[in-house]
Design a protein around this motif. Structure first.
Motif, PDB file in Angstrom:
ATOM      1  N   ASN A  88      13.168 -25.505  13.765  1.00 25.95           N
ATOM      2  CA  ASN A  88      12.026 -26.255  13.232  1.00 25.95           C
ATOM      3  C   ASN A  88      11.160 -25.420  12.292  1.00 25.95           C
ATOM      4  O   ASN A  88      10.202 -25.916  11.724  1.00 25.95           O
ATOM      5  CB  ASN A  88      11.179 -26.829  14.365  1.00 25.95           C
ATOM      6  N   GLY A  89      11.468 -24.137  12.130  1.00 31.91           N
ATOM      7  CA  GLY A  89      10.743 -23.274  11.194  1.00 31.91           C
ATOM      8  C   GLY A  89       9.388 -22.806  11.674  1.00 31.91           C
ATOM      9  O   GLY A  89       8.633 -22.208  10.909  1.00 31.91           O
ATOM     10  N   LEU A  90       9.049 -23.042  12.931  1.00 25.81           N
ATOM     11  CA  LEU A  90       7.733 -22.635  13.425  1.00 25.81           C
ATOM     12  C   LEU A  90       7.667 -21.145  13.756  1.00 25.81           C
ATOM     13  O   LEU A  90       6.591 -20.565  13.804  1.00 25.81           O
ATOM     14  CB  LEU A  90       7.343 -23.469  14.644  1.00 25.81           C
ATOM     15  N   LEU A  91       8.809 -20.521  13.975  1.00 28.12           N
ATOM     16  CA  LEU A  91       8.858 -19.066  14.189  1.00 28.12           C
ATOM     17  C   LEU A  91       9.685 -18.477  13.058  1.00 28.12           C
ATOM     18  O   LEU A  91      10.841 -18.867  12.856  1.00 28.12           O
ATOM     19  CB  LEU A  91       9.470 -18.734  15.550  1.00 28.12           C
ATOM     20  N   THR A  92       9.077 -17.561  12.293  1.00 23.72           N
ATOM     21  CA  THR A  92       9.757 -16.979  11.141  1.00 23.72           C
ATOM     22  C   THR A  92       9.608 -15.468  11.130  1.00 23.72           C
ATOM     23  O   THR A  92       8.654 -14.913  11.687  1.00 23.72           O
ATOM     24  CB  THR A  92       9.185 -17.521   9.810  1.00 23.72           C
ATOM     25  N   LEU A  93      10.564 -14.824  10.483  1.00 17.90           N
ATOM     26  CA  LEU A  93      10.487 -13.403  10.173  1.00 17.90           C
ATOM     27  C   LEU A  93      10.162 -13.315   8.692  1.00 17.90           C
ATOM     28  O   LEU A  93      10.832 -13.949   7.862  1.00 17.90           O
ATOM     29  CB  LEU A  93      11.813 -12.702  10.470  1.00 17.90           C
ATOM     30  N   ILE A  94       9.118 -12.558   8.359  1.00 15.65           N
ATOM     31  CA  ILE A  94       8.684 -12.424   6.969  1.00 15.65           C
ATOM     32  C   ILE A  94       8.823 -10.964   6.557  1.00 15.65           C
ATOM     33  O   ILE A  94       8.342 -10.072   7.246  1.00 15.65           O
ATOM     34  CB  ILE A  94       7.224 -12.888   6.797  1.00 15.65           C
ATOM     35  N   ILE A  95       9.499 -10.751   5.434  1.00 16.36           N
ATOM     36  CA  ILE A  95       9.628  -9.424   4.843  1.00 16.36           C
ATOM     37  C   ILE A  95       8.842  -9.465   3.534  1.00 16.36           C
ATOM     38  O   ILE A  95       9.054 -10.353   2.700  1.00 16.36           O
ATOM     39  CB  ILE A  95      11.108  -9.072   4.550  1.00 16.36           C
ATOM     40  N   LYS A  96       7.920  -8.523   3.363  1.00 17.13           N
ATOM     41  CA  LYS A  96       7.124  -8.524   2.142  1.00 17.13           C
ATOM     42  C   LYS A  96       6.970  -7.113   1.605  1.00 17.13           C
ATOM     43  O   LYS A  96       7.000  -6.142   2.364  1.00 17.13           O
ATOM     44  CB  LYS A  96       5.767  -9.186   2.362  1.00 17.13           C
ATOM     45  N   ALA A  97       6.820  -7.026   0.302  1.00 19.91           N
ATOM     46  CA  ALA A  97       6.663  -5.731  -0.372  1.00 19.91           C
ATOM     47  C   ALA A  97       5.645  -5.879  -1.491  1.00 19.91           C
ATOM     48  O   ALA A  97       5.438  -6.969  -2.033  1.00 19.91           O
ATOM     49  CB  ALA A  97       7.997  -5.267  -0.931  1.00 19.91           C
ATOM     50  N   ARG A  98       5.029  -4.751  -1.826  1.00 19.12           N
ATOM     51  CA  ARG A  98       3.992  -4.744  -2.842  1.00 19.12           C
ATOM     52  C   ARG A  98       4.001  -3.409  -3.559  1.00 19.12           C
ATOM     53  O   ARG A  98       4.244  -2.369  -2.940  1.00 19.12           O
ATOM     54  CB  ARG A  98       2.639  -4.963  -2.174  1.00 19.12           C
ATOM     55  N   CYS A  99       3.722  -3.441  -4.847  1.00 19.15           N
ATOM     56  CA  CYS A  99       3.610  -2.218  -5.632  1.00 19.15           C
ATOM     57  C   CYS A  99       2.386  -2.347  -6.535  1.00 19.15           C
ATOM     58  O   CYS A  99       2.225  -3.355  -7.227  1.00 19.15           O
ATOM     59  CB  CYS A  99       4.874  -2.011  -6.468  1.00 19.15           C
ATOM     60  N   ASP A 100       1.516  -1.355  -6.487  1.00 13.53           N
ATOM     61  CA  ASP A 100       0.316  -1.329  -7.315  1.00 13.53           C
ATOM     62  C   ASP A 100       0.370  -0.094  -8.200  1.00 13.53           C
ATOM     63  O   ASP A 100       0.756   0.987  -7.745  1.00 13.53           O
ATOM     64  CB  ASP A 100      -0.953  -1.247  -6.451  1.00 13.53           C
ATOM     65  N   ALA A 101      -0.036  -0.253  -9.449  1.00 16.07           N
ATOM     66  CA  ALA A 101      -0.041   0.878 -10.383  1.00 16.07           C
ATOM     67  C   ALA A 101      -1.340   0.871 -11.162  1.00 16.07           C
ATOM     68  O   ALA A 101      -1.891  -0.188 -11.473  1.00 16.07           O
ATOM     69  CB  ALA A 101       1.139   0.779 -11.342  1.00 16.07           C
ATOM     70  N   ASP A 102      -1.843   2.068 -11.486  1.00 20.71           N
ATOM     71  CA  ASP A 102      -3.044   2.146 -12.304  1.00 20.71           C
ATOM     72  C   ASP A 102      -2.681   1.814 -13.752  1.00 20.71           C
ATOM     73  O   ASP A 102      -1.516   1.627 -14.091  1.00 20.71           O
ATOM     74  CB  ASP A 102      -3.723   3.512 -12.168  1.00 20.71           C
ATOM     75  N   GLU A 103      -3.702   1.750 -14.604  1.00 25.24           N
ATOM     76  CA  GLU A 103      -3.476   1.287 -15.979  1.00 25.24           C
ATOM     77  C   GLU A 103      -2.565   2.207 -16.794  1.00 25.24           C
ATOM     78  O   GLU A 103      -1.971   1.785 -17.778  1.00 25.24           O
ATOM     79  CB  GLU A 103      -4.805   1.078 -16.693  1.00 25.24           C
ATOM     80  N   GLU A 104      -2.428   3.458 -16.390  1.00 24.55           N
ATOM     81  CA  GLU A 104      -1.551   4.389 -17.110  1.00 24.55           C
ATOM     82  C   GLU A 104      -0.238   4.619 -16.368  1.00 24.55           C
ATOM     83  O   GLU A 104       0.564   5.462 -16.770  1.00 24.55           O
ATOM     84  CB  GLU A 104      -2.281   5.717 -17.319  1.00 24.55           C
ATOM     85  N   PHE A 105      -0.018   3.911 -15.283  1.00 26.11           N
ATOM     86  CA  PHE A 105       1.163   4.023 -14.438  1.00 26.11           C
ATOM     87  C   PHE A 105       1.371   5.457 -13.925  1.00 26.11           C
ATOM     88  O   PHE A 105       2.482   5.894 -13.700  1.00 26.11           O
ATOM     89  CB  PHE A 105       2.420   3.532 -15.174  1.00 26.11           C
ATOM     90  N   ARG A 106       0.288   6.173 -13.717  1.00 27.96           N
ATOM     91  CA  ARG A 106       0.363   7.527 -13.154  1.00 27.96           C
ATOM     92  C   ARG A 106       0.282   7.500 -11.641  1.00 27.96           C
ATOM     93  O   ARG A 106       0.895   8.308 -10.959  1.00 27.96           O
ATOM     94  CB  ARG A 106      -0.748   8.402 -13.717  1.00 27.96           C
ATOM     95  N   GLU A 107      -0.517   6.596 -11.118  1.00 27.83           N
ATOM     96  CA  GLU A 107      -0.663   6.461  -9.671  1.00 27.83           C
ATOM     97  C   GLU A 107      -0.012   5.157  -9.242  1.00 27.83           C
ATOM     98  O   GLU A 107      -0.485   4.076  -9.559  1.00 27.83           O
ATOM     99  CB  GLU A 107      -2.142   6.457  -9.281  1.00 27.83           C
ATOM    100  N   ILE A 108       1.103   5.268  -8.546  1.00 29.46           N
ATOM    101  CA  ILE A 108       1.844   4.092  -8.095  1.00 29.46           C
ATOM    102  C   ILE A 108       1.903   4.121  -6.574  1.00 29.46           C
ATOM    103  O   ILE A 108       2.345   5.102  -5.979  1.00 29.46           O
ATOM    104  CB  ILE A 108       3.255   4.061  -8.696  1.00 29.46           C
ATOM    105  N   ASN A 109       1.420   3.054  -5.960  1.00 27.52           N
ATOM    106  CA  ASN A 109       1.434   2.919  -4.503  1.00 27.52           C
ATOM    107  C   ASN A 109       2.287   1.718  -4.132  1.00 27.52           C
ATOM    108  O   ASN A 109       2.109   0.636  -4.687  1.00 27.52           O
ATOM    109  CB  ASN A 109       0.018   2.726  -3.958  1.00 27.52           C
ATOM    110  N   SER A 110       3.183   1.920  -3.203  1.00 27.03           N
ATOM    111  CA  SER A 110       3.999   0.804  -2.747  1.00 27.03           C
ATOM    112  C   SER A 110       3.846   0.666  -1.237  1.00 27.03           C
ATOM    113  O   SER A 110       3.555   1.629  -0.532  1.00 27.03           O
ATOM    114  CB  SER A 110       5.460   1.001  -3.132  1.00 27.03           C
ATOM    115  N   SER A 111       4.031  -0.537  -0.769  1.00 26.26           N
ATOM    116  CA  SER A 111       3.956  -0.806   0.657  1.00 26.26           C
ATOM    117  C   SER A 111       4.882  -1.969   0.986  1.00 26.26           C
ATOM    118  O   SER A 111       5.293  -2.727   0.109  1.00 26.26           O
ATOM    119  CB  SER A 111       2.522  -1.119   1.083  1.00 26.26           C
TER     120      SER A 111
END
Length: 167
Positions: A88-111
């Motif tokens: 019924n879809g009421l219990l799910t496993l969720i996989i998520k990812a994120r990447c953030d970078a500053d305006e010069e792409f010098r500092e990149i953080n991923s999670s």
């Protein structure tokens, strides 16, 4: 427009959050959101993101830009995939990812994170409940979320917490 009041144990201030979604195409929209800190009287951040949902894959992808109160510009990339555990879809496993970078792409953080989400509808008359249990893949910090209609409580293994009320 979706609005909420938010309070976190580490900030000691009430924040007003607003979000609006503008359709661009089928399953694609532009999402604008921002947050106003009532203690300092100025925005905490402003964000614009293009998000695309693929219902057939139970997945979403977003790319955007964020400007925060430290006058820094950041670029964001997000992805999320859901796997139903119950028929019924009421219990799910969720996989998520994120990447953030500053305006010069010098500092990149991923999670990333993996979480179980259990939706319980009509636990009482007109009362729905959502329970999320997850773990951050990078920092190995467990977290939980309890959502009851308009109220949401978040907490993690480091003792950080926040409360949100959707208006």
């Amino acid at each position: 427009m979706e609005t909420s009041l938010r309070y976190g144990g580490d900030s000691k201030s009430l924040r007003f959050h607003a979000k609006e979604k503008f359709p661009i195409a089928s399953n694609t929209f532009c999402q604008l959101n921002g947050e106003l800190d009532t203690r300092i009287g100025s925005p905490t951040y402003l964000r614009a993101m293009i998000r695309h949902f693929s219902p057939d894959l139970s997945a979403s992808l977003g790319v955007g830009v964020q400007y925060n109160r430290n006058k820094k510009l950041h670029f964001n990339l997000r992805g999320k995939k859901e796997y139903p555990i119950t028929a019924n879809g009421l219990l799910t496993l969720i996989i998520k990812a994120r990447c953030d970078a500053d305006e010069e792409f010098r500092e990149i953080n991923s999670s990333g994170a993996a979480e179980f989400c259990w939706n319980i509808f009509n636990i009482k008359k007109d009362q729905d409940l959502r329970l999320k249990f997850g773990c951050d893949a990078v920092d190995k910090i467990p977290y939980l979320q309890i959502r009851e209609n308009n109220w949401t409580f978040n907490a993690d293994g480091n003792g950080k917490w926040n409360v949100r009320y959707d208006l």
